[in-house]
Design an enzyme around this catalytic site. Sequence first.
Site, mmCIF file in Angstrom:
data_model
loop_
_atom_site.group_PDB
_atom_site.id
_atom_site.type_symbol
_atom_site.label_atom_id
_atom_site.label_comp_id
_atom_site.label_asym_id
_atom_site.label_seq_id
_atom_site.Cartn_x
_atom_site.Cartn_y
_atom_site.Cartn_z
ATOM 1 N N CYS A 2 0.792 -1.215 0.000
ATOM 2 C CA CYS A 2 0.000 0.000 0.000
ATOM 3 C C CYS A 2 0.834 1.280 0.000
ATOM 4 O O CYS A 2 1.980 1.304 0.442
ATOM 5 C CB CYS A 2 -0.979 0.052 1.172
ATOM 6 S SG CYS A 2 -2.036 -1.383 1.340
ATOM 7 N N ARG A 3 0.240 2.305 -0.522
ATOM 8 C CA ARG A 3 0.727 3.680 -0.465
ATOM 9 C C ARG A 3 -0.481 4.537 -0.119
ATOM 10 O O ARG A 3 -1.586 4.317 -0.620
ATOM 11 C CB ARG A 3 1.299 4.146 -1.803
ATOM 12 C CG ARG A 3 2.452 3.321 -2.370
ATOM 13 C CD ARG A 3 3.806 3.679 -1.748
ATOM 14 N NE ARG A 3 4.022 2.950 -0.511
ATOM 15 C CZ ARG A 3 5.113 3.091 0.258
ATOM 16 N NH1 ARG A 3 6.063 3.950 -0.099
ATOM 17 N NH2 ARG A 3 5.254 2.385 1.354
#
Length: 257
Positions: A2-3
């Site tokens: 994730c970002r």
Amino acid sequence: MCRHLAWLGPEEPLGRLLVEPPHSLYRQSWAPRRQRHGTVNADGFGVGWYAEGDPVPARYRRAGPIWADLSFADLARVVRSPAVLAAVRDATLAGADAEAAAAPYASGPWLFSHNGAVKGWPDSLAPLTGTVPPADLLSMEARNDSAFVWALVLNRLRGGDEEGQALADTVLEVAEAAPGSRLNLLLTNGESIAATAWGDTLWYLQRAGLGTVVASEPYDDDPHWQEVPDRTLLAASRTDVLLTPLKSLEPLKEPRT
């Protein structure tokens, strides 16, 4: 995995923040520059934003990659907001929750995202289920580690904790129950941002008159981006950023230069 990114500032189109920068969150879905775990964030995405006069944010979430959603391109072009939280997802484990597993999670004025993974999930956090009201467990949006971490945070917020304290106490509780977890949490109420750096990268950019960005990694090459040290709580407004060390259960990692 994730970002994610949160932003407070003058009202801007979503696309100017999430799509147009050269290393935007949109591009980070397939080409992150600083992601330590995983390589492609194509297991869903979401964006939450606030409209003037309404304290409850709107959300747009999907189960697929952000680059494949033409509706998002239209939405990002025309929707404007002074406060945004968005994320692109790389799932830790396979699941059937689809877009329900994509951040941001929401309740009342809050938007929340978790970048990381809980070690040993779900067995490692089974002892903590008793700290969350049964109705909250049964109403979790998804059956993954991030949704349960959000339930722990939300329980503290509803109990009266301020945002930074709710994140800090949750990180320490989960890290003790599941050592080795990565717990970069991001929370906004539309007026302030709270975040933790615990096992993955976190950066911020604050410019007078232009607002504050808190993100997993810089979306451009502005030299004023600052990396947040590991094991740190960040509290930010449109004009100020405060960093506070978290009590560490594991060795402190210095930010990379």
